[in-house]
Write a protein that holds these residues in place. Structure first.
Motif, PDB file in Angstrom:
ATOM      1  N   ASN A  63      11.355   4.399  11.255  1.00  0.00           N
ATOM      2  CA  ASN A  63      10.957   5.320  10.195  1.00  0.00           C
ATOM      3  C   ASN A  63       9.666   4.822   9.552  1.00  0.00           C
ATOM      4  OD1 ASN A  63      11.294   7.530   8.425  1.00  0.00           O
ATOM      5  ND2 ASN A  63      12.143   6.181   6.868  1.00  0.00           N
ATOM      6  N   ALA A  64       8.866   5.757   9.066  1.00  0.00           N
ATOM      7  CA  ALA A  64       7.688   5.435   8.256  1.00  0.00           C
ATOM      8  C   ALA A  64       7.634   6.462   7.134  1.00  0.00           C
ATOM      9  CB  ALA A  64       6.415   5.484   9.093  1.00  0.00           C
ATOM     10  N   ALA A  65       7.530   5.968   5.891  1.00  0.00           N
ATOM     11  CA  ALA A  65       7.539   6.871   4.737  1.00  0.00           C
ATOM     12  C   ALA A  65       6.509   6.408   3.722  1.00  0.00           C
ATOM     13  CB  ALA A  65       8.925   6.902   4.101  1.00  0.00           C
ATOM     14  N   LEU A  66       5.785   7.379   3.135  1.00  0.00           N
ATOM     15  CA  LEU A  66       4.781   7.115   2.110  1.00  0.00           C
ATOM     16  C   LEU A  66       5.319   7.613   0.782  1.00  0.00           C
ATOM     17  CD1 LEU A  66       1.874   6.193   1.463  1.00  0.00           C
ATOM     18  CD2 LEU A  66       1.139   8.529   1.957  1.00  0.00           C
ATOM     19  N   ARG A  67       5.398   6.688  -0.195  1.00  0.00           N
ATOM     20  CA  ARG A  67       5.922   7.061  -1.507  1.00  0.00           C
ATOM     21  C   ARG A  67       5.271   6.191  -2.574  1.00  0.00           C
ATOM     22  NH1 ARG A  67      11.911   6.143  -3.821  1.00  0.00           N
ATOM     23  NH2 ARG A  67      11.639   7.331  -5.723  1.00  0.00           N
ATOM     24  N   ASN A  68       4.708   6.832  -3.585  1.00  0.00           N
ATOM     25  CA  ASN A  68       4.089   6.138  -4.717  1.00  0.00           C
ATOM     26  C   ASN A  68       3.041   5.104  -4.287  1.00  0.00           C
ATOM     27  OD1 ASN A  68       5.743   7.588  -6.476  1.00  0.00           O
ATOM     28  ND2 ASN A  68       7.332   6.018  -6.458  1.00  0.00           N
ATOM     29  N   GLY A  69       2.259   5.436  -3.294  1.00  0.00           N
ATOM     30  CA  GLY A  69       1.196   4.535  -2.850  1.00  0.00           C
ATOM     31  C   GLY A  69       1.667   3.383  -1.982  1.00  0.00           C
ATOM     32  N   LEU A  70       2.932   3.402  -1.550  1.00  0.00           N
ATOM     33  CA  LEU A  70       3.472   2.362  -0.686  1.00  0.00           C
ATOM     34  C   LEU A  70       3.918   2.992   0.629  1.00  0.00           C
ATOM     35  CD1 LEU A  70       5.640   0.356  -3.238  1.00  0.00           C
ATOM     36  CD2 LEU A  70       3.381  -0.255  -2.356  1.00  0.00           C
ATOM     37  N   LEU A  71       3.441   2.435   1.735  1.00  0.00           N
ATOM     38  CA  LEU A  71       3.846   2.886   3.060  1.00  0.00           C
ATOM     39  C   LEU A  71       4.922   1.929   3.554  1.00  0.00           C
ATOM     40  CD1 LEU A  71       3.467   4.667   5.590  1.00  0.00           C
ATOM     41  CD2 LEU A  71       1.711   3.022   6.324  1.00  0.00           C
ATOM     42  N   GLY A  76      26.064  -1.264  13.374  1.00  0.00           N
ATOM     43  CA  GLY A  76      25.883  -1.611  14.779  1.00  0.00           C
ATOM     44  C   GLY A  76      25.443  -3.049  14.993  1.00  0.00           C
ATOM     45  N   GLY A  77      25.243  -3.806  13.921  1.00  0.00           N
ATOM     46  CA  GLY A  77      24.814  -5.195  14.039  1.00  0.00           C
ATOM     47  C   GLY A  77      23.342  -5.362  14.352  1.00  0.00           C
ATOM     48  N   LYS A  78      22.555  -4.302  14.131  1.00  0.00           N
ATOM     49  CA  LYS A  78      21.126  -4.385  14.410  1.00  0.00           C
ATOM     50  C   LYS A  78      20.423  -5.180  13.323  1.00  0.00           C
ATOM     51  CE  LYS A  78      21.094   0.207  16.461  1.00  0.00           C
ATOM     52  NZ  LYS A  78      20.654   1.581  16.263  1.00  0.00           N
ATOM     53  N   HIS A  79      19.457  -6.005  13.733  1.00  0.00           N
ATOM     54  CA  HIS A  79      18.596  -6.704  12.785  1.00  0.00           C
ATOM     55  C   HIS A  79      17.560  -5.693  12.309  1.00  0.00           C
ATOM     56  CE1 HIS A  79      20.304 -10.552  13.831  1.00  0.00           C
ATOM     57  NE2 HIS A  79      20.146 -10.253  15.105  1.00  0.00           N
ATOM     58  N   ARG A  80      17.409  -5.567  10.982  1.00  0.00           N
ATOM     59  CA  ARG A  80      16.484  -4.574  10.438  1.00  0.00           C
ATOM     60  C   ARG A  80      15.451  -5.245   9.545  1.00  0.00           C
ATOM     61  NH1 ARG A  80      19.342   0.323   7.818  1.00  0.00           N
ATOM     62  NH2 ARG A  80      19.071  -1.106   6.116  1.00  0.00           N
ATOM     63  N   LEU A  81      14.210  -4.748   9.642  1.00  0.00           N
ATOM     64  CA  LEU A  81      13.102  -5.237   8.833  1.00  0.00           C
ATOM     65  C   LEU A  81      12.388  -4.055   8.215  1.00  0.00           C
ATOM     66  CD1 LEU A  81      11.506  -7.803  11.316  1.00  0.00           C
ATOM     67  CD2 LEU A  81      12.999  -8.322   9.397  1.00  0.00           C
ATOM     68  N   ARG A  82      11.698  -4.299   7.110  1.00  0.00           N
ATOM     69  CA  ARG A  82      10.846  -3.279   6.495  1.00  0.00           C
ATOM     70  C   ARG A  82       9.502  -3.921   6.165  1.00  0.00           C
ATOM     71  NH1 ARG A  82      13.553  -0.176   2.108  1.00  0.00           N
ATOM     72  NH2 ARG A  82      14.139   1.095   3.882  1.00  0.00           N
ATOM     73  N   ILE A  83       8.444  -3.287   6.639  1.00  0.00           N
ATOM     74  CA  ILE A  83       7.079  -3.681   6.291  1.00  0.00           C
ATOM     75  C   ILE A  83       6.603  -2.668   5.259  1.00  0.00           C
ATOM     76  CG2 ILE A  83       4.727  -4.007   7.114  1.00  0.00           C
ATOM     77  CD1 ILE A  83       5.944  -4.501   9.911  1.00  0.00           C
ATOM     78  N   THR A  84       6.152  -3.155   4.097  1.00  0.00           N
ATOM     79  CA  THR A  84       5.649  -2.277   3.043  1.00  0.00           C
ATOM     80  C   THR A  84       4.193  -2.626   2.775  1.00  0.00           C
ATOM     81  OG1 THR A  84       7.855  -2.230   2.054  1.00  0.00           O
ATOM     82  CG2 THR A  84       6.038  -1.448   0.698  1.00  0.00           C
ATOM     83  N   LEU A  85       3.311  -1.643   2.940  1.00  0.00           N
ATOM     84  CA  LEU A  85       1.881  -1.834   2.707  1.00  0.00           C
ATOM     85  C   LEU A  85       1.471  -1.074   1.456  1.00  0.00           C
ATOM     86  CD1 LEU A  85       2.124  -1.411   6.115  1.00  0.00           C
ATOM     87  CD2 LEU A  85      -0.190  -2.180   5.815  1.00  0.00           C
ATOM     88  N   ALA A  86       0.632  -1.697   0.616  1.00  0.00           N
ATOM     89  CA  ALA A  86       0.097  -1.057  -0.588  1.00  0.00           C
ATOM     90  C   ALA A  86      -1.133  -0.256  -0.184  1.00  0.00           C
ATOM     91  CB  ALA A  86      -0.253  -2.100  -1.635  1.00  0.00           C
ATOM     92  N   VAL A  87      -0.968   1.064  -0.112  1.00  0.00           N
ATOM     93  CA  VAL A  87      -2.045   1.942   0.353  1.00  0.00           C
ATOM     94  C   VAL A  87      -2.380   2.994  -0.706  1.00  0.00           C
ATOM     95  CG1 VAL A  87      -1.635   1.579   2.816  1.00  0.00           C
ATOM     96  CG2 VAL A  87      -0.361   3.346   1.606  1.00  0.00           C
ATOM     97  N   ALA A  88      -2.492   2.556  -1.955  1.00  0.00           N
ATOM     98  CA  ALA A  88      -2.807   3.486  -3.046  1.00  0.00           C
ATOM     99  C   ALA A  88      -4.128   4.182  -2.763  1.00  0.00           C
ATOM    100  CB  ALA A  88      -2.884   2.725  -4.368  1.00  0.00           C
ATOM    101  N   GLY A  89      -4.158   5.482  -2.998  1.00  0.00           N
ATOM    102  CA  GLY A  89      -5.364   6.271  -2.772  1.00  0.00           C
ATOM    103  C   GLY A  89      -5.417   6.900  -1.395  1.00  0.00           C
TER     104      GLY A  89
END
Length: 141
Positions: free
Chosen positions: A111-119, A45-58
């Motif tokens: 979308n927001a997903a938590l996997r292996n200590g990374l959000l 669709g030509g949308k600009h997409r970004l991903r923010i990844t936070l280190a949230v171990a624990g």
């Protein structure tokens, strides 16, 4: 004496809120938790997409809160301090945080997903419609 800012130009109308936002962002100095921001390939669709990844171990899913407040993406984390455990050394603190990202107009969290200590929080911005509006001129004599 009045303070001159880049947004005080008479051709930049209505940008005073942007100036306040930039001042607020400049004051934010906390670096916890660390994060990455990456540009993802555009979809069909030509949308600009970004991903923010936070280190949230624990942090567990129940310890995290992701919300949008006005034009800000707010990520909060709060861990309960377990008083029943007897630590000989405590190097990993039960720490709370709040991380704020200012979003441009039209940005959406998809979308927001938590996997292996990374959000990972995915955002997109659809291409805005090109709007041309004719303004009628009234004549008064």
């Amino acid at each position: 004496m009045t303070r001159m800012t880049p947004f005080s130009n008479p051709l930049l109308l209505g940008f005073d809120t942007m100036e306040k936002t930039l001042e607020r962002v400049a004051k934010a100095g906390d670096s916890y938790p660390p994060y990455n921001i990456e540009r993802l390939p555009s979809d069909e669709g030509g949308k600009h997409r970004l991903r923010i990844t936070l280190a949230v171990a624990g942090f567990d899913e129940a310890d995290l809160d992701v919300s949008i407040e006005e034009n800000q993406l707010v990520v909060r984390g709060k861990q309960a301090d377990d008083c029943a455990r007897d630590f000989l050394h405590r190097g990993i603190a039960a720490r709370q945080f709040q991380r704020i990202f200012v979003l441009a107009d039209g940005m959406r969290v998809t979308n927001a997903a938590l996997r292996n200590g990374l959000l990972a929080i995915d955002l997109d911005r659809p291409e805005p419609e090109r709007l041309v509006k004719k303004i009628n001129i009234s004549v008064t004599d």
